[in-house]
Design a protein around this motif. Structure first.
Motif, short mmCIF file in Angstrom:
data_model
loop_
_atom_site.label_atom_id
_atom_site.label_comp_id
_atom_site.label_asym_id
_atom_site.label_seq_id
_atom_site.Cartn_x
_atom_site.Cartn_y
_atom_site.Cartn_z
N CYS A 95 -16.52 -6.00 10.91
CA CYS A 95 -17.23 -4.72 10.89
C CYS A 95 -18.70 -4.90 10.54
N LEU A 96 -18.99 -5.76 9.58
CA LEU A 96 -20.38 -6.00 9.18
C LEU A 96 -21.18 -6.60 10.34
N LEU A 97 -20.55 -7.50 11.11
CA LEU A 97 -21.23 -8.08 12.27
C LEU A 97 -21.51 -7.02 13.33
N VAL A 98 -20.55 -6.11 13.54
CA VAL A 98 -20.74 -5.04 14.52
C VAL A 98 -21.87 -4.11 14.07
N LEU A 99 -21.87 -3.74 12.79
CA LEU A 99 -22.93 -2.87 12.29
C LEU A 99 -24.30 -3.52 12.44
N LEU A 103 2.57 -6.17 -16.19
CA LEU A 103 1.17 -5.75 -16.03
C LEU A 103 0.54 -6.43 -14.82
N ALA A 104 0.83 -7.72 -14.64
CA ALA A 104 0.29 -8.45 -13.49
C ALA A 104 0.76 -7.84 -12.18
N TYR A 105 2.05 -7.52 -12.10
CA TYR A 105 2.58 -6.91 -10.88
C TYR A 105 1.94 -5.55 -10.63
N ALA A 106 1.77 -4.76 -11.70
CA ALA A 106 1.20 -3.42 -11.53
C ALA A 106 -0.23 -3.49 -11.02
N PHE A 107 -1.06 -4.33 -11.66
CA PHE A 107 -2.46 -4.43 -11.22
C PHE A 107 -2.57 -5.04 -9.82
N THR A 108 -1.67 -5.97 -9.49
CA THR A 108 -1.70 -6.58 -8.15
C THR A 108 -1.36 -5.55 -7.09
N ILE A 109 -0.33 -4.73 -7.35
CA ILE A 109 0.08 -3.72 -6.36
C ILE A 109 -1.03 -2.68 -6.18
N TRP A 110 -1.55 -2.14 -7.29
CA TRP A 110 -2.60 -1.13 -7.19
C TRP A 110 -3.87 -1.72 -6.58
N GLY A 111 -4.27 -2.91 -7.06
CA GLY A 111 -5.47 -3.53 -6.52
C GLY A 111 -5.34 -3.86 -5.05
N GLY A 112 -4.18 -4.39 -4.65
CA GLY A 112 -3.98 -4.72 -3.24
C GLY A 112 -4.01 -3.49 -2.35
N ALA A 113 -3.34 -2.42 -2.81
CA ALA A 113 -3.32 -1.19 -2.02
C ALA A 113 -4.73 -0.61 -1.86
N LEU A 114 -5.48 -0.56 -2.96
CA LEU A 114 -6.85 -0.04 -2.89
C LEU A 114 -7.75 -0.94 -2.04
N TYR A 115 -7.51 -2.25 -2.11
CA TYR A 115 -8.32 -3.19 -1.33
C TYR A 115 -8.10 -2.97 0.17
N LEU A 116 -6.86 -2.77 0.57
CA LEU A 116 -6.57 -2.50 1.97
C LEU A 116 -7.12 -1.14 2.39
N TRP A 117 -7.03 -0.16 1.50
CA TRP A 117 -7.56 1.18 1.79
C TRP A 117 -9.06 1.12 1.98
N SER A 118 -9.76 0.40 1.09
CA SER A 118 -11.21 0.29 1.24
C SER A 118 -11.58 -0.41 2.54
N GLY A 119 -10.76 -1.38 2.96
CA GLY A 119 -11.00 -2.03 4.26
C GLY A 119 -10.85 -1.05 5.40
N ALA A 120 -9.82 -0.18 5.32
CA ALA A 120 -9.64 0.84 6.36
C ALA A 120 -10.83 1.79 6.41
N LEU A 121 -11.40 2.12 5.24
CA LEU A 121 -12.58 2.98 5.20
C LEU A 121 -13.78 2.30 5.86
N TYR A 122 -13.92 0.97 5.66
CA TYR A 122 -14.98 0.22 6.33
C TYR A 122 -14.84 0.34 7.84
N VAL A 123 -13.61 0.18 8.33
CA VAL A 123 -13.37 0.26 9.78
C VAL A 123 -13.72 1.65 10.29
N LEU A 124 -13.29 2.68 9.56
CA LEU A 124 -13.57 4.06 9.97
C LEU A 124 -15.08 4.33 10.00
N GLN A 125 -15.81 3.87 8.98
CA GLN A 125 -17.26 4.05 8.96
C GLN A 125 -17.92 3.33 10.12
#
Length: 217
Positions: free
Chosen positions: A132-136, A180-202
């Motif tokens: 996405c950064l290359l396209v922009l 705690l490790a599993y909880a932060f990994t799940i939340w962090g991974g989900a948010l990381y993928l969501w932020s990637g989807a927002l990059y694609v949408l932008q």
């Protein structure tokens, strides 16, 4: 974008505007306190990888990771307190975050700390965002600013990685760290993928024919 009138077309020229102060050179920007911290964070990536994959000194690797997370918080604070926000800093800070995330995922995959599909999903996100950064750039757009979702994802993953190291073994600390490790990994991974989807949408919105047709200029 409307052009200013010139003496040739009968209009009067626009009044002189005060010139913007020139941006300091990259060398001068690199010598500011926040950017020195960011450069040191970048220098810690190969050390962190070596500690994990060479002698497997997880305690020292954990120390490097914690110091990196603290310096990430501190360089942003210093940039605002000292009024030393710079273009170089805006590039170095997310670059250091991404490098630590990629390096940690690769090391954890080699050490069999996280399953391959978790690494594949998060590294795939990095490849998509890089595209996405290359396209922009191809269309003349600057990279989008880091979103709160992206910041939240990095925050969660930077907590998850040390906890994933602490949960190795059968000690009492490992037992406490594991959920705690599993909880932060799940939340962090989900948010990381969501932020990637927002990059694609932008990116799609920015380069779509309708958006470019209605853009000023």
């Amino acid at each position: 974008m409307t052009e200013s009138a010139t003496p040739d077309d009968g209009g009067s020229p626009e009044p002189d505007r005060p010139a913007r102060p020139a941006e300091p050179s990259l060398a001068r920007q690199a010598l500011t306190a926040p950017n020195i911290l960011s450069i040191l964070r970048l220098a810690g990536v190969p050390l962190f990888l070596w500690l994990l994959l060479g002698p497997e000194e997880d305690g020292w690797a954990l120390t490097v990771l914690v110091v990196s997370a603290l310096s990430d918080w501190l360089d942003g604070k210093l940039a605002r307190w000292l009024d030393q926000t710079s273009r170089l800093g805006q590039l170095l800070d997310p670059a250091a975050d991404r490098l630590y995330i990629v390096a940690t995922l690769v090391a954890f995959l080699v050490r069999d700390i996280v399953p391959w599909w978790v690494v594949a999903a998060l590294l795939g996100r990095e490849l998509v965002v890089g595209g996405c950064l290359l396209v922009l750039r191809r269309y003349g757009f600057a990279p989008p600013e880091v979103s709160y979702v992206g910041k939240g994802a990095t925050f969660n993953l930077m907590y998850a990685f040390p906890l994933l190291l602490l949960m190795q073994g059968d000690s009492a600390v490992a037992e406490v760290a594991r959920p705690l490790a599993y909880a932060f990994t799940i939340w962090g991974g989900a948010l990381y993928l969501w932020s990637g989807a927002l990059y694609v949408l932008q990116t799609v919105r920015a380069v779509s024919p309708r958006s470019r047709a209605t853009a000023p200029g």
